[in-house]
Design an enzyme around this catalytic site. Structure first.
Site, short mmCIF file in Angstrom:
data_model
loop_
_atom_site.label_atom_id
_atom_site.label_comp_id
_atom_site.label_asym_id
_atom_site.label_seq_id
_atom_site.Cartn_x
_atom_site.Cartn_y
_atom_site.Cartn_z
N LYS A 59 -20.83 -73.16 59.37
CA LYS A 59 -21.94 -73.18 60.33
C LYS A 59 -22.60 -71.81 60.44
O LYS A 59 -23.83 -71.71 60.49
CB LYS A 59 -21.44 -73.64 61.70
CG LYS A 59 -21.08 -75.11 61.76
CD LYS A 59 -20.68 -75.52 63.17
CE LYS A 59 -20.36 -77.01 63.24
NZ LYS A 59 -19.95 -77.42 64.62
N LYS A 104 -26.36 -70.69 59.47
CA LYS A 104 -27.21 -70.07 60.48
C LYS A 104 -27.84 -68.78 59.96
O LYS A 104 -29.01 -68.47 60.24
CB LYS A 104 -26.42 -69.77 61.75
CG LYS A 104 -27.25 -69.15 62.86
CD LYS A 104 -26.43 -68.93 64.12
CE LYS A 104 -27.29 -68.30 65.22
NZ LYS A 104 -26.50 -68.07 66.46
N GLU A 152 -12.94 -46.01 53.43
CA GLU A 152 -12.24 -46.42 54.66
C GLU A 152 -10.98 -45.61 54.93
O GLU A 152 -10.17 -45.98 55.76
CB GLU A 152 -11.89 -47.91 54.58
CG GLU A 152 -13.11 -48.81 54.40
CD GLU A 152 -12.80 -50.29 54.42
OE1 GLU A 152 -12.41 -50.78 55.49
OE2 GLU A 152 -12.93 -50.93 53.37
N ILE A 167 -22.51 -57.02 63.26
CA ILE A 167 -21.60 -58.16 63.37
C ILE A 167 -22.12 -59.22 64.33
O ILE A 167 -21.41 -60.17 64.64
CB ILE A 167 -20.19 -57.70 63.81
CG1 ILE A 167 -20.27 -56.84 65.08
CG2 ILE A 167 -19.49 -56.95 62.67
CD1 ILE A 167 -18.90 -56.40 65.60
N HIS A 168 -23.37 -59.06 64.81
CA HIS A 168 -23.95 -60.07 65.72
C HIS A 168 -25.45 -60.16 65.47
O HIS A 168 -26.12 -59.13 65.29
CB HIS A 168 -23.67 -59.70 67.17
CG HIS A 168 -23.93 -60.83 68.12
ND1 HIS A 168 -25.17 -61.06 68.66
CD2 HIS A 168 -23.11 -61.79 68.62
CE1 HIS A 168 -25.11 -62.12 69.46
NE2 HIS A 168 -23.88 -62.58 69.44
N ASP A 172 -44.99 -28.00 51.80
CA ASP A 172 -44.21 -27.68 50.61
C ASP A 172 -43.77 -28.99 49.95
O ASP A 172 -44.00 -30.08 50.48
CB ASP A 172 -43.01 -26.80 50.95
CG ASP A 172 -42.15 -27.40 52.06
OD1 ASP A 172 -42.34 -28.59 52.40
OD2 ASP A 172 -41.27 -26.69 52.58
#
Length: 338
Positions: free
Chosen positions: A52, A56, A166, A268-269, A316
């Site tokens: 879903k 979306k 990471e 994430i949203h 410049d």
């Protein structure tokens, strides 16, 4: 008249960029292939096992959708994520949104199955993301497995590859990782290195830092990642803002990242997407300034005169290059308001 001229310049630049996207100017690409520069202002993660959410995301005005096999998926849902992503690659229409797949890390023991299943789709993802890269050997292992999976398959275009920093080790080895990746890119012809992502949460955990609102504890890492990425002509994607309700905070952090030289930011949203993409876009005023400056510089060059002033300031070459960068970016994404 000037407005018309700079709009016409943008159309010409867009054509030029699409024709020369691999001439060493954009994305670390070093040999000819017909791929345009790909804006990645907002890079949004979608759990690979959530059909879903994948559907979306195709309706959002989004630069980059990352179908995730890694941290966004629970350990007992990895197999489901692989098969769901494989179907989505063939069945979903992502439109102008870049379709990206993030596999698990080399050291996880899951990457091999991720690549085997996901790349069984008829449609290749536009880009592959490889997290938690710490050493050049990680790129060796990834490339070996990718070569096995793609054996015998004819690729119309090669996918982009984006790696992650990471950990402290990954940050210290970043230059060597880029060099190894580009060497293998030229040798194997399987992918095109195009950027790097800063995984700030894992990085903080690795060095024992505490996340703060102003992120001062991450300043050195962010600056080093941007510097190294730009030295190799790569995009640099900034850290996630983890407070979903703090819209002012994500706008402030996005603008800061853009000023530092990052080309985009992880989100994430969906509510964060327009904020982030606006922050990493040139305004109409900036585009107009850049077009006027480039035109003035062109006339100045033709005249054969020495230094010149523009809007009361001495000009410049860095100023001219900045103006050209604004026009090149706008040619791909268009200017924003304000």
């Amino acid at each position: 008249m000037l407005l018309w001229r700079y709009k016409n310049s943008l159309l010409c630049l867009r054509t030029f960029i699409r024709q020369t996207a691999v001439a060493g100017v954009y994305g670390g690409q070093t040999e000819s292939q017909s791929k345009p520069y790909t804006p990645r202002r907002a890079v949004m993660y979608v759990p690979g096992n959530d059909q879903k959410k994948i559907q979306k995301v195709t309706s959002l005005d989004l630069d980059c959708a990352v179908l995730d096999c890694e941290d966004g998926v629970a350990a007992n849902k990895k197999e489901e994520a692989r098969s769901t992503i494989r179907r989505a690659l063939d069945e979903c229409d992502f439109g102008l949104t870049e379709c990206v797949v993030r596999v698990n890390s080399v050291t996880s023991g899951l990457m091999e199955d991720d690549l085997g299943e996901v790349l069984g789709a008829k449609r290749m993802p536009d880009t592959l993301m490889l997290p938690k890269v710490e050493r050049p050997q990680d790129i060796d292992m990834f490339t070996k497995r990718l070569k096995e999976v793609l054996q015998g398959r004819q690729l119309e275009t090669r996918p982009f590859l984006i790696t992650y920093v990471e950990s402290a080790m990954g940050l210290m080895n970043l230059r060597d990782v880029f060099k190894k990746t580009i060497d293998l890119q030229l040798k194997e012809q399987l992918y095109v290195l195009d950027g790097v992502v800063f995984g700030s949460d894992d990085f903080c955990a690795d060095i024992g830092a505490t996340r703060t609102a102003d992120a001062k504890e991450l300043l050195y890492a962010r600056q080093k990642i941007v510097t190294c990425a730009k030295a190799f002509k790569l995009q640099a994607i900034d850290m996630v803002h983890i407070d979903l309700k703090d819209l002012e905070g994500i706008e402030r952090q996005s603008l800061e990242g853009a000023r530092m030289g990052f080309t985009g930011k992880q989100v994430i949203h969906p509510s964060h997407v327009p904020i982030v993409q606006r922050a990493f876009s040139p305004t109409q005023e900036q585009v107009a300034w850049a077009a006027e400056l480039v035109e003035a510089f062109s006339k100045h060059t033709e005249s054969g005169k020495g230094a010149f002033t523009f809007h009361g300031k001495m000009i410049d070459m860095p100023s001219v290059l900045q103006a050209k960068n604004i026009l090149q970016l706008s040619a791909n994404i268009g200017p924003t308001q304000g």
